[in-house]
Design a protein around this motif. Structure first.
Motif, PDB file in Angstrom:
ATOM      1  N   GLU A 269       0.772  -1.186   0.102  1.00 46.83           N
ATOM      2  CA  GLU A 269      -0.188  -0.149  -0.067  1.00 46.83           C
ATOM      3  C   GLU A 269       0.804   1.232  -0.237  1.00 46.83           C
ATOM      4  OE1 GLU A 269      -2.668  -0.250   3.260  1.00 46.83           O
ATOM      5  OE2 GLU A 269      -3.714  -1.964   2.354  1.00 46.83           O
ATOM      6  N   GLU A 270       2.064   1.022   0.225  1.00 44.15           N
ATOM      7  CA  GLU A 270       3.025   2.379   0.489  1.00 44.15           C
ATOM      8  C   GLU A 270       3.406   2.519  -1.093  1.00 44.15           C
ATOM      9  OE1 GLU A 270       5.948   1.541   3.409  1.00 44.15           O
ATOM     10  OE2 GLU A 270       4.567   1.920   4.954  1.00 44.15           O
ATOM     11  N   LYS A 271       3.283   1.427  -2.070  1.00 42.47           N
ATOM     12  CA  LYS A 271       4.026   1.599  -3.277  1.00 42.47           C
ATOM     13  C   LYS A 271       3.160   2.718  -4.258  1.00 42.47           C
ATOM     14  CE  LYS A 271       6.383  -2.863  -3.414  1.00 42.47           C
ATOM     15  NZ  LYS A 271       6.372  -4.193  -3.885  1.00 42.47           N
ATOM     16  N   PRO A 272       3.551   3.086  -5.377  1.00 41.38           N
ATOM     17  CA  PRO A 272       2.791   3.877  -6.211  1.00 41.38           C
ATOM     18  C   PRO A 272       1.561   2.856  -6.900  1.00 41.38           C
ATOM     19  CG  PRO A 272       5.146   4.408  -6.732  1.00 41.38           C
ATOM     20  CD  PRO A 272       5.140   3.320  -5.889  1.00 41.38           C
ATOM     21  N   ARG A 276       1.475  -1.022  -7.982  1.00 44.00           N
ATOM     22  CA  ARG A 276       0.567  -1.919  -7.004  1.00 44.00           C
ATOM     23  C   ARG A 276      -0.166  -2.678  -8.388  1.00 44.00           C
ATOM     24  NH1 ARG A 276      -2.319   1.604  -3.140  1.00 44.00           N
ATOM     25  NH2 ARG A 276      -3.273  -0.333  -2.809  1.00 44.00           N
ATOM     26  N   ARG A 277      -0.852  -1.931  -9.338  1.00 48.28           N
ATOM     27  CA  ARG A 277      -1.556  -2.490 -10.305  1.00 48.28           C
ATOM     28  C   ARG A 277      -0.593  -3.469 -11.288  1.00 48.28           C
ATOM     29  NH1 ARG A 277      -5.272   1.164 -13.518  1.00 48.28           N
ATOM     30  NH2 ARG A 277      -3.775   2.728 -13.331  1.00 48.28           N
ATOM     31  N   GLY A 315      -6.284   3.704  -2.172  1.00 48.74           N
ATOM     32  CA  GLY A 315      -5.820   4.811  -3.203  1.00 48.74           C
ATOM     33  C   GLY A 315      -5.734   4.124  -4.508  1.00 48.74           C
ATOM     34  N   ILE A 316      -5.581   2.884  -4.473  1.00 45.74           N
ATOM     35  CA  ILE A 316      -5.553   2.262  -5.882  1.00 45.74           C
ATOM     36  C   ILE A 316      -6.636   2.298  -6.820  1.00 45.74           C
ATOM     37  CG2 ILE A 316      -6.450  -0.103  -5.496  1.00 45.74           C
ATOM     38  CD1 ILE A 316      -4.192  -1.327  -6.913  1.00 45.74           C
ATOM     39  N   GLY A 317      -6.246   2.623  -8.212  1.00 49.54           N
ATOM     40  CA  GLY A 317      -7.293   2.810  -9.043  1.00 49.54           C
ATOM     41  C   GLY A 317      -8.148   1.858  -9.501  1.00 49.54           C
ATOM     42  N   ASP A 349       2.998   3.295 -17.518  1.00 48.45           N
ATOM     43  CA  ASP A 349       3.174   4.412 -16.977  1.00 48.45           C
ATOM     44  C   ASP A 349       1.995   5.283 -16.815  1.00 48.45           C
ATOM     45  OD1 ASP A 349       5.479   6.282 -15.822  1.00 48.45           O
ATOM     46  OD2 ASP A 349       4.365   7.564 -17.401  1.00 48.45           O
ATOM     47  N   ARG A 350       1.690   6.200 -15.946  1.00 45.62           N
ATOM     48  CA  ARG A 350       0.653   7.002 -15.748  1.00 45.62           C
ATOM     49  C   ARG A 350       0.263   7.830 -17.022  1.00 45.62           C
ATOM     50  NH1 ARG A 350      -2.467   7.416 -11.092  1.00 45.62           N
ATOM     51  NH2 ARG A 350      -3.777   8.459 -12.200  1.00 45.62           N
ATOM     52  N   SER A 351       1.306   8.136 -17.594  1.00 43.92           N
ATOM     53  CA  SER A 351       1.338   9.354 -18.711  1.00 43.92           C
ATOM     54  C   SER A 351       0.929   8.511 -20.052  1.00 43.92           C
ATOM     55  CB  SER A 351       2.859   9.644 -19.019  1.00 43.92           C
ATOM     56  OG  SER A 351       3.753   8.740 -19.562  1.00 43.92           O
ATOM     57  N   ALA A 352       0.958   7.216 -19.826  1.00 48.77           N
ATOM     58  CA  ALA A 352       0.223   6.428 -21.078  1.00 48.77           C
ATOM     59  C   ALA A 352      -1.040   5.943 -20.845  1.00 48.77           C
ATOM     60  CB  ALA A 352       1.067   5.368 -21.521  1.00 48.77           C
TER      61      ALA A 352
END
Length: 364
Positions: A269-272, A276-277, A315-317, A349-352
Protein backbone atom coordinates in the motif's frame (compact mmCIF):
# COMPACT_ATOMS: atom_id res chain seq x y z
CA UNK A 1 -12.20 -16.79 -7.80
CA UNK A 2 -14.34 -19.09 -9.91
CA UNK A 3 -16.14 -16.10 -11.45
CA UNK A 4 -12.90 -14.89 -13.03
CA UNK A 5 -11.95 -18.26 -14.52
CA UNK A 6 -12.59 -19.35 -18.08
CA UNK A 7 -15.34 -21.95 -18.46
CA UNK A 8 -12.89 -24.66 -19.58
CA UNK A 9 -10.58 -23.78 -16.70
CA UNK A 10 -13.45 -24.18 -14.24
CA UNK A 11 -14.22 -27.66 -15.53
CA UNK A 12 -10.55 -28.58 -15.57
CA UNK A 13 -10.26 -27.54 -11.92
CA UNK A 14 -13.35 -29.55 -11.01
CA UNK A 15 -11.88 -32.53 -12.83
CA UNK A 16 -8.61 -32.13 -10.94
CA UNK A 17 -10.48 -32.05 -7.63
CA UNK A 18 -12.22 -35.23 -8.72
CA UNK A 19 -8.78 -36.74 -9.42
CA UNK A 20 -7.70 -35.71 -5.91
CA UNK A 21 -10.80 -37.33 -4.41
CA UNK A 22 -10.39 -40.58 -6.37
CA UNK A 23 -6.67 -40.71 -5.55
CA UNK A 24 -7.47 -40.22 -1.85
CA UNK A 25 -10.17 -42.93 -1.95
CA UNK A 26 -7.78 -45.51 -3.38
CA UNK A 27 -5.14 -44.56 -0.82
CA UNK A 28 -7.74 -44.84 1.95
CA UNK A 29 -8.70 -48.33 0.73
CA UNK A 30 -5.07 -49.42 0.65
CA UNK A 31 -4.41 -47.92 4.07
CA UNK A 32 -7.49 -49.57 5.57
CA UNK A 33 -6.33 -52.95 4.27
CA UNK A 34 -2.84 -52.50 5.64
CA UNK A 35 -4.02 -51.23 9.03
CA UNK A 36 -6.54 -54.07 9.30
CA UNK A 37 -3.89 -56.70 8.52
CA UNK A 38 -1.29 -55.38 10.97
CA UNK A 39 -2.45 -57.70 13.83
CA UNK A 40 -1.42 -60.66 11.68
CA UNK A 41 2.24 -59.86 12.32
CA UNK A 42 1.69 -61.13 15.87
CA UNK A 43 0.70 -64.71 16.77
CA UNK A 44 -2.71 -65.06 18.37
CA UNK A 45 -2.27 -66.17 21.99
CA UNK A 46 -4.51 -68.68 23.77
CA UNK A 47 -4.82 -69.87 27.36
CA UNK A 48 -2.83 -73.02 26.49
CA UNK A 49 0.25 -70.81 26.02
CA UNK A 50 0.24 -69.91 29.72
CA UNK A 51 -1.33 -72.85 31.60
CA UNK A 52 0.78 -75.49 33.38
CA UNK A 53 0.41 -78.32 30.86
CA UNK A 54 2.02 -80.93 33.16
CA UNK A 55 -0.80 -80.43 35.68
CA UNK A 56 -3.57 -79.44 33.30
CA UNK A 57 -3.48 -82.43 30.94
CA UNK A 58 -4.07 -85.11 33.66
CA UNK A 59 -6.90 -83.00 35.08
CA UNK A 60 -8.46 -82.60 31.64
CA UNK A 61 -8.14 -86.35 31.08
CA UNK A 62 -9.86 -86.92 34.45
CA UNK A 63 -12.66 -84.54 33.49
CA UNK A 64 -13.18 -86.29 30.16
CA UNK A 65 -13.16 -89.74 31.80
CA UNK A 66 -15.58 -88.58 34.49
CA UNK A 67 -17.93 -87.15 31.90
CA UNK A 68 -17.86 -90.41 29.93
CA UNK A 69 -18.38 -92.47 33.10
CA UNK A 70 -21.23 -90.25 34.22
CA UNK A 71 -22.88 -90.50 30.80
CA UNK A 72 -22.46 -94.30 30.75
CA UNK A 73 -23.79 -94.61 34.32
CA UNK A 74 -26.80 -92.51 33.39
CA UNK A 75 -27.56 -94.87 30.49
CA UNK A 76 -27.08 -97.96 32.67
CA UNK A 77 -29.23 -96.40 35.39
CA UNK A 78 -32.07 -95.96 32.94
CA UNK A 79 -31.82 -99.65 31.95
CA UNK A 80 -31.58 -100.77 35.60
CA UNK A 81 -34.53 -98.62 36.58
CA UNK A 82 -36.58 -100.11 33.76
CA UNK A 83 -35.59 -103.65 34.85
CA UNK A 84 -36.53 -102.81 38.44
CA UNK A 85 -39.95 -101.59 37.35
CA UNK A 86 -40.50 -104.81 35.40
CA UNK A 87 -39.40 -106.95 38.37
CA UNK A 88 -41.63 -105.02 40.75
CA UNK A 89 -44.58 -105.41 38.42
CA UNK A 90 -43.93 -109.16 38.11
CA UNK A 91 -43.65 -109.52 41.88
CA UNK A 92 -46.91 -107.65 42.46
CA UNK A 93 -48.74 -109.81 39.90
CA UNK A 94 -47.33 -113.03 41.39
CA UNK A 95 -48.16 -111.89 44.91
CA UNK A 96 -51.78 -111.18 43.92
CA UNK A 97 -52.07 -114.59 42.18
CA UNK A 98 -50.54 -116.32 45.19
CA UNK A 99 -52.89 -114.52 47.57
CA UNK A 100 -55.94 -115.60 45.56
CA UNK A 101 -54.73 -119.21 45.36
CA UNK A 102 -53.94 -119.25 49.08
CA UNK A 103 -57.46 -118.04 49.93
CA UNK A 104 -58.94 -120.83 47.78
CA UNK A 105 -56.78 -123.46 49.46
CA UNK A 106 -57.85 -122.34 52.93
CA UNK A 107 -61.45 -122.78 51.91
CA UNK A 108 -60.98 -126.23 50.39
CA UNK A 109 -58.29 -127.32 52.90
CA UNK A 110 -56.93 -129.98 50.56
CA UNK A 111 -53.65 -131.47 51.89
CA UNK A 112 -52.60 -132.69 48.47
CA UNK A 113 -51.92 -129.02 47.47
CA UNK A 114 -49.07 -128.52 49.96
CA UNK A 115 -46.44 -129.26 47.25
CA UNK A 116 -47.94 -126.60 44.98
CA UNK A 117 -47.93 -124.17 47.92
CA UNK A 118 -44.20 -124.71 48.35
CA UNK A 119 -43.63 -124.29 44.61
CA UNK A 120 -45.60 -121.08 44.44
CA UNK A 121 -43.80 -119.71 47.46
CA UNK A 122 -40.41 -120.46 45.92
CA UNK A 123 -41.47 -118.78 42.63
CA UNK A 124 -42.58 -115.71 44.54
CA UNK A 125 -39.25 -115.64 46.41
CA UNK A 126 -37.40 -115.89 43.08
CA UNK A 127 -39.31 -112.94 41.69
CA UNK A 128 -38.59 -110.98 44.86
CA UNK A 129 -34.90 -111.82 44.48
CA UNK A 130 -34.94 -110.50 40.90
CA UNK A 131 -36.46 -107.29 42.17
CA UNK A 132 -33.72 -107.02 44.80
CA UNK A 133 -31.02 -107.68 42.18
CA UNK A 134 -32.49 -105.02 39.86
CA UNK A 135 -32.57 -102.51 42.72
CA UNK A 136 -28.95 -103.33 43.59
CA UNK A 137 -27.89 -102.80 40.00
CA UNK A 138 -29.70 -99.47 39.95
CA UNK A 139 -28.05 -98.36 43.17
CA UNK A 140 -24.67 -99.47 41.86
CA UNK A 141 -25.08 -97.32 38.71
CA UNK A 142 -26.20 -94.40 40.83
CA UNK A 143 -23.08 -94.81 42.93
CA UNK A 144 -20.94 -94.87 39.78
CA UNK A 145 -22.62 -91.67 38.54
CA UNK A 146 -22.12 -90.04 41.95
CA UNK A 147 -18.44 -90.97 41.99
CA UNK A 148 -18.05 -89.64 38.43
CA UNK A 149 -19.72 -86.34 39.36
CA UNK A 150 -17.53 -85.90 42.41
CA UNK A 151 -14.42 -86.72 40.41
CA UNK A 152 -15.52 -84.33 37.68
CA UNK A 153 -16.19 -81.56 40.20
CA UNK A 154 -12.84 -81.99 41.95
CA UNK A 155 -10.88 -82.05 38.68
CA UNK A 156 -12.84 -79.09 37.33
CA UNK A 157 -12.10 -77.01 40.41
CA UNK A 158 -8.38 -77.75 40.21
CA UNK A 159 -8.37 -77.07 36.47
CA UNK A 160 -10.30 -73.83 37.07
CA UNK A 161 -7.58 -72.62 39.46
CA UNK A 162 -4.93 -73.33 36.82
CA UNK A 163 -6.99 -71.61 34.10
CA UNK A 164 -7.60 -68.57 36.31
CA UNK A 165 -3.87 -68.04 36.71
CA UNK A 166 -3.40 -68.65 32.98
CA UNK A 167 -6.14 -66.14 32.11
CA UNK A 168 -4.41 -63.49 34.23
CA UNK A 169 -1.16 -64.07 32.33
CA UNK A 170 -3.02 -64.14 29.01
CA UNK A 171 -4.75 -60.85 29.80
CA UNK A 172 -1.45 -59.20 30.68
CA UNK A 173 0.23 -60.47 27.52
CA UNK A 174 -2.81 -59.46 25.43
CA UNK A 175 -2.46 -55.90 26.69
CA UNK A 176 1.20 -55.90 25.69
CA UNK A 177 0.26 -57.35 22.30
CA UNK A 178 -2.43 -54.72 21.90
CA UNK A 179 0.12 -52.01 22.67
CA UNK A 180 2.59 -53.41 20.14
CA UNK A 181 -0.04 -53.60 17.39
CA UNK A 182 -1.22 -50.08 18.23
CA UNK A 183 2.37 -48.84 18.00
CA UNK A 184 2.70 -50.55 14.61
CA UNK A 185 -0.35 -48.67 13.38
CA UNK A 186 0.88 -45.45 14.93
CA UNK A 187 4.29 -45.87 13.30
CA UNK A 188 2.49 -46.24 9.99
CA UNK A 189 0.07 -43.31 10.30
CA UNK A 190 2.27 -40.72 12.01
CA UNK A 191 4.82 -40.54 9.15
CA UNK A 192 1.90 -40.20 6.73
CA UNK A 193 0.64 -37.30 8.81
CA UNK A 194 4.10 -35.71 8.84
CA UNK A 195 4.46 -36.07 5.07
CA UNK A 196 0.98 -34.60 4.62
CA UNK A 197 2.00 -31.60 6.75
CA UNK A 198 5.13 -31.06 4.66
CA UNK A 199 3.15 -31.33 1.43
CA UNK A 200 0.59 -28.84 2.73
CA UNK A 201 3.32 -26.37 3.64
CA UNK A 202 5.46 -26.75 0.51
CA UNK A 203 3.53 -28.33 -2.35
CA UNK A 204 -0.17 -27.55 -2.03
CA UNK A 205 0.05 -25.00 -4.88
CA UNK A 206 2.42 -26.98 -7.08
CA UNK A 207 1.65 -28.34 -10.54
CA UNK A 208 0.57 -31.70 -9.11
CA UNK A 209 -1.62 -30.23 -6.38
CA UNK A 210 -4.48 -32.81 -6.90
CA UNK A 211 -2.18 -35.62 -5.76
CA UNK A 212 -0.92 -33.47 -2.89
CA UNK A 213 -4.42 -32.76 -1.60
CA UNK A 214 -5.46 -36.37 -2.19
CA UNK A 215 -2.56 -37.59 -0.05
CA UNK A 216 -3.33 -35.00 2.64
CA UNK A 217 -6.94 -36.18 2.80
CA UNK A 218 -5.81 -39.80 2.97
CA UNK A 219 -3.34 -39.11 5.81
CA UNK A 220 -5.94 -37.24 7.89
CA UNK A 221 -8.52 -39.97 7.31
CA UNK A 222 -6.03 -42.73 8.15
CA UNK A 223 -5.06 -41.16 11.48
CA UNK A 224 -8.32 -39.67 12.73
CA UNK A 225 -10.80 -42.21 11.29
CA UNK A 226 -9.18 -45.53 10.38
CA UNK A 227 -7.12 -45.66 13.56
CA UNK A 228 -10.17 -45.17 15.83
CA UNK A 229 -11.52 -48.77 15.84
CA UNK A 230 -8.08 -50.08 16.84
CA UNK A 231 -7.38 -47.64 19.66
CA UNK A 232 -6.78 -49.27 23.07
CA UNK A 233 -8.25 -47.72 26.19
CA UNK A 234 -5.37 -45.25 26.36
CA UNK A 235 -5.22 -44.67 22.61
CA UNK A 236 -7.62 -41.76 22.82
CA UNK A 237 -4.96 -39.77 24.65
CA UNK A 238 -2.57 -40.26 21.74
CA UNK A 239 -5.22 -39.25 19.23
CA UNK A 240 -6.23 -36.12 21.11
CA UNK A 241 -2.64 -35.13 21.89
CA UNK A 242 -1.69 -35.44 18.22
CA UNK A 243 -4.80 -33.44 17.34
CA UNK A 244 -3.76 -30.73 19.79
CA UNK A 245 -0.22 -30.64 18.38
CA UNK A 246 -1.52 -30.45 14.81
CA UNK A 247 -3.96 -27.70 15.78
CA UNK A 248 -1.17 -25.71 17.42
CA UNK A 249 1.10 -26.15 14.40
CA UNK A 250 -1.61 -25.21 11.92
CA UNK A 251 -2.69 -22.32 14.11
CA UNK A 252 0.88 -21.06 14.38
CA UNK A 253 1.29 -21.41 10.62
CA UNK A 254 -1.92 -19.43 10.10
CA UNK A 255 -0.90 -16.72 12.56
CA UNK A 256 2.56 -16.36 11.01
CA UNK A 257 1.02 -16.36 7.55
CA UNK A 258 -1.48 -13.68 8.57
CA UNK A 259 1.26 -11.48 10.00
CA UNK A 260 3.34 -11.89 6.84
CA UNK A 261 0.32 -11.10 4.72
CA UNK A 262 -0.43 -7.96 6.72
CA UNK A 263 3.22 -6.89 6.45
CA UNK A 264 3.19 -7.45 2.68
CA UNK A 265 -0.07 -5.55 2.35
CA UNK A 266 1.33 -2.66 4.34
CA UNK A 267 4.42 -2.49 2.13
CA UNK A 268 2.31 -2.85 -1.00
CA UNK A 269 0.00 0.00 0.00
CA UNK A 270 3.02 2.28 0.31
CA UNK A 271 3.97 1.70 -3.33
CA UNK A 272 2.75 3.92 -6.20
CA UNK A 273 -0.56 3.09 -7.83
CA UNK A 274 0.99 1.96 -11.14
CA UNK A 275 3.47 -0.35 -9.44
CA UNK A 276 0.76 -1.96 -7.32
CA UNK A 277 -1.49 -2.56 -10.32
CA UNK A 278 1.39 -3.99 -12.30
CA UNK A 279 2.17 -6.48 -9.54
CA UNK A 280 -1.43 -7.69 -9.34
CA UNK A 281 -2.26 -10.53 -11.71
CA UNK A 282 -5.29 -10.20 -13.93
CA UNK A 283 -7.11 -13.21 -12.46
CA UNK A 284 -6.41 -12.12 -8.89
CA UNK A 285 -7.73 -8.63 -9.53
CA UNK A 286 -10.91 -9.92 -11.19
CA UNK A 287 -11.46 -12.47 -8.42
CA UNK A 288 -11.25 -9.81 -5.73
CA UNK A 289 -13.43 -7.37 -7.63
CA UNK A 290 -16.05 -10.10 -8.09
CA UNK A 291 -16.19 -10.38 -4.30
CA UNK A 292 -16.75 -6.65 -3.86
CA UNK A 293 -13.35 -5.92 -2.34
CA UNK A 294 -10.42 -3.81 -3.42
CA UNK A 295 -7.83 -5.81 -5.41
CA UNK A 296 -5.05 -3.97 -3.59
CA UNK A 297 -5.99 -4.00 0.11
CA UNK A 298 -8.93 -6.45 -0.02
CA UNK A 299 -11.16 -4.14 1.98
CA UNK A 300 -14.86 -3.82 1.04
CA UNK A 301 -15.64 -1.19 -1.61
CA UNK A 302 -18.98 -0.20 -3.11
CA UNK A 303 -18.10 -1.01 -6.72
CA UNK A 304 -21.67 -0.26 -7.88
CA UNK A 305 -21.25 3.40 -7.01
CA UNK A 306 -20.39 5.17 -10.33
CA UNK A 307 -18.64 7.94 -8.46
CA UNK A 308 -15.99 5.66 -6.93
CA UNK A 309 -12.95 5.27 -9.21
CA UNK A 310 -10.31 4.83 -6.50
CA UNK A 311 -10.21 2.70 -3.37
CA UNK A 312 -11.00 4.92 -0.39
CA UNK A 313 -8.75 2.76 1.81
CA UNK A 314 -5.50 2.42 -0.16
CA UNK A 315 -5.96 4.77 -3.14
CA UNK A 316 -5.44 2.21 -5.91
CA UNK A 317 -7.29 2.93 -9.17
CA UNK A 318 -10.36 0.77 -9.69
CA UNK A 319 -11.96 2.34 -12.77
CA UNK A 320 -10.67 4.46 -15.64
CA UNK A 321 -11.85 5.55 -19.10
CA UNK A 322 -11.08 4.01 -22.46
CA UNK A 323 -8.60 6.21 -24.35
CA UNK A 324 -10.61 5.74 -27.53
CA UNK A 325 -14.32 5.80 -26.62
CA UNK A 326 -13.93 7.29 -23.09
CA UNK A 327 -16.25 4.62 -21.64
CA UNK A 328 -15.80 4.06 -17.89
CA UNK A 329 -14.33 0.58 -17.44
CA UNK A 330 -12.51 -1.66 -15.02
CA UNK A 331 -8.96 -0.37 -14.59
CA UNK A 332 -7.64 -3.96 -14.60
CA UNK A 333 -9.49 -5.03 -17.76
CA UNK A 334 -7.28 -5.96 -20.73
CA UNK A 335 -9.75 -4.61 -23.28
CA UNK A 336 -12.49 -2.03 -23.31
CA UNK A 337 -15.87 -3.70 -23.00
CA UNK A 338 -17.47 -1.02 -25.20
CA UNK A 339 -15.13 -0.77 -28.20
CA UNK A 340 -12.63 -3.62 -27.65
CA UNK A 341 -9.60 -1.35 -27.60
CA UNK A 342 -6.46 -2.87 -26.12
CA UNK A 343 -6.04 -1.43 -22.64
CA UNK A 344 -2.47 -2.66 -22.12
CA UNK A 345 -1.30 0.91 -21.67
CA UNK A 346 -3.29 1.06 -18.45
CA UNK A 347 -0.72 -1.14 -16.73
CA UNK A 348 2.22 1.01 -17.80
CA UNK A 349 3.28 4.50 -16.91
CA UNK A 350 0.56 6.91 -15.80
CA UNK A 351 1.40 9.21 -18.67
CA UNK A 352 0.36 6.46 -21.10
CA UNK A 353 -2.81 5.54 -19.19
CA UNK A 354 -6.27 6.58 -20.34
CA UNK A 355 -7.70 9.41 -18.28
CA UNK A 356 -9.42 8.46 -15.06
CA UNK A 357 -12.84 9.70 -14.08
CA UNK A 358 -12.82 13.42 -13.55
CA UNK A 359 -9.69 14.02 -15.66
CA UNK A 360 -9.87 15.92 -19.00
CA UNK A 361 -9.25 13.95 -22.18
CA UNK A 362 -5.89 14.55 -23.87
CA UNK A 363 -5.88 16.88 -26.87
CA UNK A 364 -5.73 15.25 -30.29
Amino acid sequence: MSKSLRLSEKWFRRGLWLVAFVFASFLVGLGNTIVGDLPKVERVLTIDDFIDQARAEPLRATVRAAEQAEQKAATESEQAELALNVAQQATRSARETFGNWLSTRQVTAQPDQDAELISRTRALDALKQKEVDARNRLEAQRQVALDARQSHRAATEQLGDLEQDAYAKLSEESRRLELRVFLYRLMLTLPLLAIAGWLFAKKRKSTYWPFVWGFIGFALFAFFVELVPYLPSYGGYVRYLVGIVLTVLVGRYAIVGLNRYLARQKLAEEKPDTVRRRELSYDTALARLSKGVCPGCERPVDLKNPEIDFCPHCGIGLFDHCRVCTTRKNAFALYCHACGTDAAGAAGDRSAEPPLAGEPLPAT
